[in-house]
Design a protein around this motif. Structure first.
Motif, PDB file in Angstrom:
ATOM      1  N   HIS A   1       0.834  -1.201   0.000  1.00 38.34           N
ATOM      2  CA  HIS A   1       0.000   0.000   0.000  1.00 38.34           C
ATOM      3  C   HIS A   1       0.868   1.250   0.000  1.00 38.34           C
ATOM      4  CE1 HIS A   1      -2.137  -3.203   2.303  1.00 38.34           C
ATOM      5  NE2 HIS A   1      -3.165  -2.827   1.575  1.00 38.34           N
ATOM      6  N   PHE A   2       1.907   1.234   0.823  1.00 39.45           N
ATOM      7  CA  PHE A   2       2.774   2.408   0.958  1.00 39.45           C
ATOM      8  C   PHE A   2       3.381   2.776  -0.398  1.00 39.45           C
ATOM      9  CE2 PHE A   2       6.415   4.951   1.840  1.00 39.45           C
ATOM     10  CZ  PHE A   2       6.200   5.572   3.058  1.00 39.45           C
ATOM     11  N   TYR A   3       3.942   1.778  -1.084  1.00 38.21           N
ATOM     12  CA  TYR A   3       4.551   2.055  -2.383  1.00 38.21           C
ATOM     13  C   TYR A   3       3.524   2.651  -3.347  1.00 38.21           C
ATOM     14  CZ  TYR A   3       8.936  -0.414  -1.390  1.00 38.21           C
ATOM     15  OH  TYR A   3      10.149  -0.797  -0.889  1.00 38.21           O
ATOM     16  N   GLN A   4       2.303   2.104  -3.329  1.00 33.60           N
ATOM     17  CA  GLN A   4       1.291   2.586  -4.262  1.00 33.60           C
ATOM     18  C   GLN A   4       0.836   3.996  -3.910  1.00 33.60           C
ATOM     19  OE1 GLN A   4       0.391   0.927  -7.080  1.00 33.60           O
ATOM     20  NE2 GLN A   4      -0.508   2.896  -7.583  1.00 33.60           N
ATOM     21  N   VAL A   5       0.599   4.261  -2.622  1.00 33.36           N
ATOM     22  CA  VAL A   5       0.131   5.591  -2.223  1.00 33.36           C
ATOM     23  C   VAL A   5       1.213   6.634  -2.486  1.00 33.36           C
ATOM     24  CG1 VAL A   5      -0.725   6.992  -0.299  1.00 33.36           C
ATOM     25  CG2 VAL A   5      -1.544   4.657  -0.585  1.00 33.36           C
ATOM     26  N   ALA A   6       2.489   6.244  -2.387  1.00 34.50           N
ATOM     27  CA  ALA A   6       3.554   7.188  -2.730  1.00 34.50           C
ATOM     28  C   ALA A   6       3.443   7.614  -4.191  1.00 34.50           C
ATOM     29  CB  ALA A   6       4.915   6.559  -2.454  1.00 34.50           C
ATOM     30  N   ILE A   7       3.175   6.670  -5.082  1.00 34.12           N
ATOM     31  CA  ILE A   7       2.966   7.022  -6.490  1.00 34.12           C
ATOM     32  C   ILE A   7       1.747   7.929  -6.641  1.00 34.12           C
ATOM     33  CG2 ILE A   7       2.170   6.074  -8.704  1.00 34.12           C
ATOM     34  CD1 ILE A   7       4.136   3.825  -8.378  1.00 34.12           C
ATOM     35  N   LEU A   8       0.678   7.627  -5.904  1.00 37.68           N
ATOM     36  CA  LEU A   8      -0.523   8.450  -5.992  1.00 37.68           C
ATOM     37  C   LEU A   8      -0.258   9.867  -5.493  1.00 37.68           C
ATOM     38  CD1 LEU A   8      -3.241   5.885  -4.824  1.00 37.68           C
ATOM     39  CD2 LEU A   8      -2.482   6.426  -7.155  1.00 37.68           C
ATOM     40  N   ALA A   9       0.628   9.999  -4.506  1.00 48.75           N
ATOM     41  CA  ALA A   9       1.004  11.335  -4.030  1.00 48.75           C
ATOM     42  C   ALA A   9       1.702  12.115  -5.133  1.00 48.75           C
ATOM     43  CB  ALA A   9       1.902  11.222  -2.804  1.00 48.75           C
ATOM     44  N   VAL A  10       2.590  11.447  -5.871  1.00 48.40           N
ATOM     45  CA  VAL A  10       3.292  12.129  -6.963  1.00 48.40           C
ATOM     46  C   VAL A  10       2.300  12.518  -8.058  1.00 48.40           C
ATOM     47  CG1 VAL A  10       5.165  11.997  -8.631  1.00 48.40           C
ATOM     48  CG2 VAL A  10       5.408  10.883  -6.403  1.00 48.40           C
ATOM     49  N   LEU A  11       1.367  11.634  -8.388  1.00 49.78           N
ATOM     50  CA  LEU A  11       0.344  11.962  -9.384  1.00 49.78           C
ATOM     51  C   LEU A  11      -0.515  13.142  -8.933  1.00 49.78           C
ATOM     52  CD1 LEU A  11      -0.697   8.344 -10.370  1.00 49.78           C
ATOM     53  CD2 LEU A  11       0.082  10.086 -11.978  1.00 49.78           C
ATOM     54  N   THR A  12      -0.814  13.199  -7.653  1.00 51.57           N
ATOM     55  CA  THR A  12      -1.594  14.326  -7.123  1.00 51.57           C
ATOM     56  C   THR A  12      -0.825  15.627  -7.288  1.00 51.57           C
ATOM     57  OG1 THR A  12      -2.720  12.885  -5.534  1.00 51.57           O
ATOM     58  CG2 THR A  12      -2.695  15.244  -5.037  1.00 51.57           C
ATOM     59  N   GLY A  13       0.473  15.586  -7.008  1.00 53.60           N
ATOM     60  CA  GLY A  13       1.286  16.780  -7.191  1.00 53.60           C
ATOM     61  C   GLY A  13       1.395  17.202  -8.634  1.00 53.60           C
ATOM     62  N   ILE A  14       1.517  16.248  -9.543  1.00 53.39           N
ATOM     63  CA  ILE A  14       1.566  16.561 -10.975  1.00 53.39           C
ATOM     64  C   ILE A  14       0.283  17.267 -11.408  1.00 53.39           C
ATOM     65  CG2 ILE A  14       1.521  15.525 -13.276  1.00 53.39           C
ATOM     66  CD1 ILE A  14       3.425  13.364 -12.177  1.00 53.39           C
ATOM     67  N   THR A  15      -0.863  16.769 -10.925  1.00 50.06           N
ATOM     68  CA  THR A  15      -2.146  17.389 -11.272  1.00 50.06           C
ATOM     69  C   THR A  15      -2.189  18.830 -10.807  1.00 50.06           C
ATOM     70  OG1 THR A  15      -3.169  15.206 -10.994  1.00 50.06           O
ATOM     71  CG2 THR A  15      -4.648  17.085 -11.134  1.00 50.06           C
ATOM     72  N   ALA A  16      -1.738  19.070  -9.574  1.00 54.98           N
ATOM     73  CA  ALA A  16      -1.720  20.441  -9.045  1.00 54.98           C
ATOM     74  C   ALA A  16      -0.804  21.332  -9.870  1.00 54.98           C
ATOM     75  CB  ALA A  16      -1.272  20.417  -7.584  1.00 54.98           C
ATOM     76  N   ALA A  17       0.357  20.806 -10.273  1.00 62.23           N
ATOM     77  CA  ALA A  17       1.296  21.605 -11.061  1.00 62.23           C
ATOM     78  C   ALA A  17       0.713  21.956 -12.427  1.00 62.23           C
ATOM     79  CB  ALA A  17       2.606  20.846 -11.225  1.00 62.23           C
ATOM     80  N   ALA A  18       0.029  20.998 -13.061  1.00 63.13           N
ATOM     81  CA  ALA A  18      -0.568  21.257 -14.367  1.00 63.13           C
ATOM     82  C   ALA A  18      -1.616  22.360 -14.285  1.00 63.13           C
ATOM     83  CB  ALA A  18      -1.193  19.971 -14.916  1.00 63.13           C
ATOM     84  N   VAL A  19      -2.428  22.338 -13.240  1.00 61.66           N
ATOM     85  CA  VAL A  19      -3.450  23.378 -13.056  1.00 61.66           C
ATOM     86  C   VAL A  19      -2.782  24.730 -12.815  1.00 61.66           C
ATOM     87  CG1 VAL A  19      -5.362  24.155 -11.613  1.00 61.66           C
ATOM     88  CG2 VAL A  19      -5.144  21.722 -12.187  1.00 61.66           C
ATOM     89  N   ARG A  20      -1.772  24.739 -11.958  1.00 61.91           N
ATOM     90  CA  ARG A  20      -1.072  25.987 -11.630  1.00 61.91           C
ATOM     91  C   ARG A  20      -0.450  26.609 -12.873  1.00 61.91           C
ATOM     92  NH1 ARG A  20       3.234  24.037  -8.567  1.00 61.91           N
ATOM     93  NH2 ARG A  20       4.448  24.004 -10.499  1.00 61.91           N
ATOM     94  N   GLU A  21       0.237  25.806 -13.675  1.00 62.07           N
ATOM     95  CA  GLU A  21       0.938  26.344 -14.841  1.00 62.07           C
ATOM     96  C   GLU A  21      -0.024  26.702 -15.964  1.00 62.07           C
ATOM     97  OE1 GLU A  21       4.289  23.896 -15.929  1.00 62.07           O
ATOM     98  OE2 GLU A  21       4.918  23.721 -13.837  1.00 62.07           O
ATOM     99  N   ALA A  22      -1.107  25.949 -16.094  1.00 60.58           N
ATOM    100  CA  ALA A  22      -2.107  26.300 -17.110  1.00 60.58           C
ATOM    101  C   ALA A  22      -2.800  27.604 -16.750  1.00 60.58           C
ATOM    102  CB  ALA A  22      -3.127  25.176 -17.245  1.00 60.58           C
ATOM    103  N   THR A  23      -3.038  27.818 -15.466  1.00 61.14           N
ATOM    104  CA  THR A  23      -3.641  29.083 -15.026  1.00 61.14           C
ATOM    105  C   THR A  23      -2.734  30.255 -15.367  1.00 61.14           C
ATOM    106  OG1 THR A  23      -4.786  27.945 -13.202  1.00 61.14           O
ATOM    107  CG2 THR A  23      -4.494  30.329 -13.010  1.00 61.14           C
ATOM    108  N   THR A  24      -1.451  30.083 -15.096  1.00 59.99           N
ATOM    109  CA  THR A  24      -0.485  31.133 -15.433  1.00 59.99           C
ATOM    110  C   THR A  24      -0.452  31.388 -16.942  1.00 59.99           C
ATOM    111  OG1 THR A  24       0.873  30.575 -13.509  1.00 59.99           O
ATOM    112  CG2 THR A  24       1.955  31.777 -15.299  1.00 59.99           C
ATOM    113  N   ALA A  25      -0.486  30.316 -17.707  1.00 62.67           N
ATOM    114  CA  ALA A  25      -0.442  30.453 -19.174  1.00 62.67           C
ATOM    115  C   ALA A  25      -1.688  31.139 -19.710  1.00 62.67           C
ATOM    116  CB  ALA A  25      -0.268  29.075 -19.803  1.00 62.67           C
TER     117      ALA A  25
END
Length: 418
Positions: free
Chosen positions: A239-263
């Motif tokens: 579970h830990f290994y999988q949730v760590a990947i999900l944390a990275v995916l969550t961060g990627i989603t936030a970054a995409a929204v942040r940068e698209a807003t700026t663009a």
């Protein structure tokens, strides 16, 4: 329960979380901002973030889960994965590098108290870093594992080949699984042992600087105190290994929204068919950003829910309540599978649809928005989601246990994978 916890907690290093979330974010957010600098350039040139990983090492990011009693921050798993997501929003490669280290720290916290594990906690406090090495090279599986960990006099010797050795080039230690006469073992091999050879041959189109290439072992020596039976590893490891990947995916989603807003804010013109000739007032473009933000919100909520379930498993293990732990592991498996389905969908949708708010300027290599989809798609392929809905449905309809034992490898589905 309190009396039981007081009587049994000394058998492991786990303690109730004591960290303040706001203080944790106040400490690490400035570091994440430094790591975000140059992220696009590193992506374009495939420059490995050695300095950025070292920045986190020297500032104690690897000590998040270690209780204050033992020199750490005393963070909960929910807080730890929230921070990992925030790091991923700065640089998902750097965040993914920490997956194996944080998992091995968690393993040692779950272990019985011993002088050997005391030494590991001291190594963690000194900033020593652990990379991965479980997945067999040449399409090998855990069912026919070719890597060996065998006793040779006063030491163990590791021989074999691994791939997806994430974080290996940044590591002081490599966590390697192999076969022995007594079953599967994991050995912590020193990165600088002369029997270790690491090769940067990862060819994926995403997560390109995570050092996820090959590792070859030829008689690498390991102290017996750094060899563990695979069944001794912590029960919620998969579970830990999988949730760590999900944390990275969550961060990627936030970054995409942040940068698209700026663009979008930077757009000076719009299409003739637009509802408003000023892009930042075009309701359809605003809708795209709003929906992407909702995907980020959903991903973060699912991540927190799955992490809280892991906190419950850890608490039951610390209390020595094995009956409760068994039930909580099942609940954690279901929430991890559900979170995987939800977060991957959110991440892939958001990182694709943000382009609808930007027009042709959104595909410029100068802003490299494509990296978010590439990184998300790569991470989403580690442990295929296609099976998860079936597993959850089979549990709901037929009562089929979602937590089968897979050769003792960390218990549940969803270990390191590839």
């Amino acid at each position: 329960m309190t009396d039981t916890l007081a009587a049994t907690t000394s058998r492991t290093y786990l303690r109730p979380p004591t960290a303040d979330r706001d203080l944790l974010f106040a400490r690490f957010t400035p570091l994440f901002a430094q790591i975000a600098e140059g992220n696009v350039d590193r992506e374009r040139s495939r420059t490995f973030p050695y300095a950025q990983v070292d920045l986190l090492k020297t500032n104690g990011f690897g000590l998040l889960r270690i209780p204050e009693e033992f020199g750490g921050y005393g963070a909960s798993l929910e807080q730890t994965f929230d921070l990992l997501a925030a790091l991923a929003a700065a640089d998902p490669n750097v965040a993914h590098v920490w997956r194996n280290h944080l998992a091995f720290v968690e393993d040692r916290l779950n272990a019985a108290r011993s002088a050997a594990t005391d030494r590991w906690l001291a190594r963690f406090r000194d900033g020593e870093f652990v990379g991965g090495g479980w997945t067999e090279a040449n399409n090998g599986t855990f069912a026919n594992i070719a890597t060996t960990v065998r006793r040779d006099g006063d030491v163990y010797r590791v021989d074999g080949a691994k791939f997806y050795a994430t974080g290996s080039l940044y590591a002081d230690w490599l966590d390697v699984i192999g076969a022995s006469e007594d079953g599967l073992l994991t050995a912590l091999v020193r990165r600088d042992d002369p029997g270790v050879e690491l090769t940067d041959d990862w060819t994926g189109f995403g997560q390109q600087t995570t050092a996820s290439g090959s590792a070859t072992y030829a008689g690498a020596a390991v102290d017996p105190e750094d060899v563990f039976g695979i069944t001794e590893r912590f029960v919620y490891q998969g579970h830990f290994y999988q949730v760590a990947i999900l944390a990275v995916l969550t961060g990627i989603t936030a970054a995409a929204v942040r940068e698209a807003t700026t663009a979008l804010r930077a757009r000076a013109r719009n299409y003739p068919q637009a509802a408003d000739q000023t892009p930042t007032r075009d309701p359809q473009l605003l809708q795209v950003i709003g929906e992407a933000d909702a995907h980020g919100f959903g991903a973060a909520a699912a991540l927190s829910a799955a992490a809280r379930d892991l906190d419950a498993v850890a608490a039951a293990h610390a209390a020595g309540d094995l009956d409760a732990r068994t039930a909580l592991v099942r609940a954690a498996q279901l929430s991890t599978d559900r979170a995987q389905l939800v977060i991957i969908e959110h991440a892939l949708t958001a990182t694709t649809e943000v382009f609808d708010a930007l027009g042709a300027s959104g595909v410029s290599s100068s802003i490299a928005l494509d990296r978010h989809w590439r990184n998300a798609r790569t991470l989403a392929s580690h442990n295929p989601r296609v099976y998860k809905a079936r597993i959850v449905g089979d549990w709901l309809v037929n009562g089929t246990d979602p937590v089968p034992v897979l050769g003792g490898i960390g218990g549940p589905r969803g270990g390191q994978g590839n």
